[in-house]
Design a protein around this motif. Structure first.
Motif, mmCIF file in Angstrom:
data_model
loop_
_atom_site.group_PDB
_atom_site.id
_atom_site.type_symbol
_atom_site.label_atom_id
_atom_site.label_comp_id
_atom_site.label_asym_id
_atom_site.label_seq_id
_atom_site.Cartn_x
_atom_site.Cartn_y
_atom_site.Cartn_z
ATOM 1 N N ARG A 372 10.068 27.207 -3.299
ATOM 2 C CA ARG A 372 9.297 27.300 -2.052
ATOM 3 C C ARG A 372 10.069 26.658 -0.909
ATOM 4 N NH1 ARG A 372 3.885 24.446 -3.036
ATOM 5 N NH2 ARG A 372 3.356 25.372 -1.022
ATOM 6 N N ALA A 373 9.638 26.970 0.328
ATOM 7 C CA ALA A 373 10.320 26.455 1.517
ATOM 8 C C ALA A 373 10.410 24.932 1.503
ATOM 9 C CB ALA A 373 9.591 26.930 2.771
ATOM 10 N N GLU A 374 9.366 24.289 0.952
ATOM 11 C CA GLU A 374 9.345 22.811 0.965
ATOM 12 C C GLU A 374 10.179 22.217 -0.172
ATOM 13 O OE1 GLU A 374 5.065 22.805 0.418
ATOM 14 O OE2 GLU A 374 5.362 21.782 -1.508
ATOM 15 N N ASP A 375 10.675 23.037 -1.083
ATOM 16 C CA ASP A 375 11.486 22.538 -2.200
ATOM 17 C C ASP A 375 12.944 22.353 -1.765
ATOM 18 O OD1 ASP A 375 9.239 22.779 -3.818
ATOM 19 O OD2 ASP A 375 9.789 24.797 -4.500
ATOM 20 N N GLN A 377 16.441 23.279 -1.303
ATOM 21 C CA GLN A 377 16.965 24.641 -1.165
ATOM 22 C C GLN A 377 18.327 24.754 -1.866
ATOM 23 O OE1 GLN A 377 15.362 27.438 0.663
ATOM 24 N NE2 GLN A 377 13.756 26.024 -0.011
ATOM 25 N N HIS A 414 14.366 34.922 -2.402
ATOM 26 C CA HIS A 414 13.737 34.506 -1.143
ATOM 27 C C HIS A 414 13.154 33.130 -1.430
ATOM 28 C CE1 HIS A 414 11.770 34.329 2.575
ATOM 29 N NE2 HIS A 414 11.611 35.627 2.784
ATOM 30 N N THR A 415 13.719 32.105 -0.813
ATOM 31 C CA THR A 415 13.306 30.741 -1.167
ATOM 32 C C THR A 415 12.437 30.104 -0.090
ATOM 33 O OG1 THR A 415 15.365 29.887 -0.246
ATOM 34 C CG2 THR A 415 15.332 30.323 -2.628
ATOM 35 N N SER A 416 12.033 30.900 0.914
ATOM 36 C CA SER A 416 11.147 30.333 1.938
ATOM 37 C C SER A 416 10.042 31.329 2.273
ATOM 38 C CB SER A 416 11.963 29.971 3.186
ATOM 39 O OG SER A 416 12.655 31.127 3.656
ATOM 40 N N ASP A 418 6.595 33.005 2.769
ATOM 41 C CA ASP A 418 5.300 32.501 3.220
ATOM 42 C C ASP A 418 4.348 32.471 2.007
ATOM 43 O OD1 ASP A 418 2.863 32.109 4.402
ATOM 44 O OD2 ASP A 418 3.260 33.484 6.074
ATOM 45 N N ASP A 419 3.770 31.310 1.728
ATOM 46 C CA ASP A 419 2.909 31.186 0.540
ATOM 47 C C ASP A 419 1.761 32.195 0.545
ATOM 48 O OD1 ASP A 419 4.347 29.197 -0.730
ATOM 49 O OD2 ASP A 419 3.199 27.562 0.183
ATOM 50 N N PRO A 466 14.598 38.169 3.180
ATOM 51 C CA PRO A 466 15.145 37.019 3.901
ATOM 52 C C PRO A 466 16.289 37.449 4.824
ATOM 53 C CG PRO A 466 15.760 36.900 1.572
ATOM 54 C CD PRO A 466 14.874 38.100 1.729
#
Ligand code: GLC
Ligand code: CA
Length: 571
Positions: A372-375, A377, A414-416, A418-419, A466
């Motif tokens: 996720r975006a908060e993880d 990267q 895609h690592t960010s 939108d949840d 992305p």
């Protein structure tokens, strides 16, 4: 990738390619198509069968031998099609049976074999037989086809046992009786909408033999068998023991390995029956197991003489980018499979795991189920470099190999994302703690300057691509020296030309962190360490990254060297 001038030309090398006949699966490179994200033909943003048909020439040009399609069957898509409502029809989202036939014909015309997915552990809750089971009530013949049980506790309010779903939460859901009172529970190792079949039931066994016949008669070359290790459950459905629970908790990928629902000895009965059926067609139709079992020895049991032909080597997928670890895995894999006379089936990525470009760009540690975006990267540059090296290593090994769509472009996850866009049931079933698998399922980039990167007309894509995907689009890499796409294409051609898939691994002692072996005329060296080392002897055939200095093998690089001078009279 660099193809250095060698004593032979490419044409000479590829001149005597022959059809390997029934043994094709021992050496095949199989390209996994995830239909929803491969190519869209009608602009609804979801990939489909006509989209695949149109884009097949790109795969023939890449040089793969076969394609495997993830499910395209009629399905409410609660688990992206791994929840099948009708095993003998195509979901309208992907097209029609006629579209399937056209795709198959086109693929065969291009020399590509076609493997389809068989989801036999569970159906959709919208399958006719499950609906009939609900309607028929406890004790009925209809309920016997699935796994219904009374609940525990005074009023049956507790699930029949402690099993957990692979997508988190309990593996049981309680039904409601026609009069509105709470009823029996049914088992689902995956989502609530994926009730497990009862493989002790002869009707279920007969039905699947018939489903196999349906697709064999249409001309498919084989089946990839979904969660092949889970069909048979331990008698009495005992609780998962605490030790198994601990092993399961240590798993981060959502797929459990040990317990009363996995890898029961009797599951092999089923595959012997299937194999006997396939053999009545022709010796070149195949079965490939998706079985996340704890050891390579257990895995080898799925590819015994009278069972399946292939089983994904997830031990290799899980290996760290570390010479010692890789060597041990390769040795164990080959040894385990030799006991049953089967080749190994290597794999690095698929639609269930973070793509290897992203995985190898993360700090060492357990493989996450989505990023996720908060993880933290991944380091894309490092990940791509290692992924290319890992691929070149994989493609030099004897046996078959699977390539997941987009890895030939060096795509990251895609690592960010939108949840709110996530569709993997793991995301909500884990109470929004595990991202799940959407990041590796993003629509492919074909043409950088087209809307939606050429995925389909109009530019719609069911998940956003992305920003990094534009530069990685196929048309930006096609015939571009040094691109990931050209590395794959060249490696596949050399793999075939030098018969690497039928060779043997001969280890050569080398510097720490370096994996070095011979396979036929080639020497393969992969530097997993952090320092450059002297280049091994031989004529550089290709490398995972362009090299200017041929005297050194840099970190995170794999090379193929020609060790014996190729003699034209041999060709
Ligand atoms: C397999 C599939 C995965 C699916 C699961 C349940 O592991 O690869 O995508 O969610 O089975 O069918
Ligand atoms: Ca479409």
């Amino acid at each position: 990738m660099t193809i250095e001038e060698t004593t032979v030309t490419f044409t000479e090398l590829t001149a005597d390619l022959e059809n390997p006949g029934p043994d094709w699966r021992r050496t095949a490179v199989v390209y996994q198509i995830y239909p929803r994200s491969f190519a869209d033909s009608n602009g609804d943003g979801i990939g489909d069968l006509p989209g695949i048909t149109r884009r097949l020439p790109a795969l023939a040009e890449l040089g793969v031998d076969a394609i495997w399609l993830s499910p395209f069957y009629k399905s409410p898509q609660a688990d992206a099609g791994y929840d099948v409502a009708d095993y003998r029809d195509v979901d309208p989202v992907f097209g029609t049976l006629a579209d399937f036939d056209a795709m198959l014909q086109r693929a065969h015309g291009l020399g590509l074999k076609v493997i389809v997915d068989l989801v036999s552990n569970h159906s959709s809750d919208e399958h006719e037989w499950f609906q009939a089971a609900l309607a028929a009530g406890p004790g009925s013949r209809e309920r016997e086809r699935y796994i219904f049980r009374e609940g525990r506790g005074e009023n049956g309010e507790l699930p029949p046992n402690n099993w957990e779903s692979c997508f988190r939460g309990p593996a049981w859901t309680r039904t409601t009786n026609p009069d509105g009172t709470p009823g029996q529970w049914y088992l689902h190792l995956f989502d609530t909408k994926q009730p497990d079949w009862n493989w002790e039931n002869p009707e279920v066994r007969a039905e699947f033999l018939d489903v196999l016949r349906f697709w064999l008669d249409r001309g498919v070359d084989g089946f990839r068998v979904d969660v092949a290790h889970s069909l048979i459950k331990a008698p009495g459905l005992p609780d998962q023991a605490p030790a198994d629970q601990a092993a399961q908790d240590a798993e981060t990928d959502g797929f459990f390995l040990t317990g009363p629902m996995w890898d029961q000895d009797r599951v092999h009965e089923v595959y012997r029956d299937w194999r006997a059926l396939l053999d009545t067609y022709s010796p070149d139709r195949i079965l490939c197991a998706e079985a996340w079992v704890p050891s390579l020895d257990r895995l080898a049991r799925y590819v015994r003489d009278d069972e399946m032909h292939q089983a994904f080597n997830f031990g290799y997928l899980e290996s760290e980018w570390d010479a010692a670890h890789l060597r041990a895995t390769i040795d164990k894999s080959i040894a385990a499979n030799e006991t049953v006379g089967a080749p190994t089936t290597w794999v690095l990525s698929n639609h269930d795991v973070v793509r290897h470009v992203s995985r190898l760009g993360l700090p060492a540690g357990p493989r996450p189920n989505g990023i996720r975006a908060e993880d933290v990267q991944p380091d894309h540059e490092l990940g791509l470099r290692r992924a290319r090296a890992a691929t070149l290593l994989m493609l030099s090994l004897p046996g078959s190999a699977y390539v997941y769509q987009g890895e030939e472009l060096g795509l990251p996850d895609h690592t960010s994302l939108d949840d709110d866009l996530r569709q993997d049931p793991t995301w909500w079933r884990s109470q929004y703690t595990e991202a799940g698998r959407d990041g590796c399922r993003v629509p492919l980039p074909w043409e950088a300057d087209e809307p939606g990167l050429g995925f389909g007309p109009g530019g719609a894509t069911w998940l956003p691509q992305p920003a990094a995907y534009a530069e990685l689009a196929r048309d930006r890499q096609h015939e571009v020296e040094g691109s990931t796409l050209e590395m794959y294409r060249t490696a596949l051609a050399f793999r075939r030309a030098f018969a690497l898939a039928v060779g043997t691994v001969g280890w050569v002692e080398s510097a720490p962190g370096v994996l070095q072996f011979t396979n036929g005329e080639l020497t393969v060296a992969a530097n997993t360490g952090t320092e450059s080392v002297p280049m091994p002897e031989g004529e550089l055939l290709m490398s995972s990254v362009p090299l200017t200095d041929h005297g050194t093998l840099p970190a995170d690089t794999t090379v193929w060297l020609l060790t014996e001078v190729f003699n034209e009279s041999q060709s």
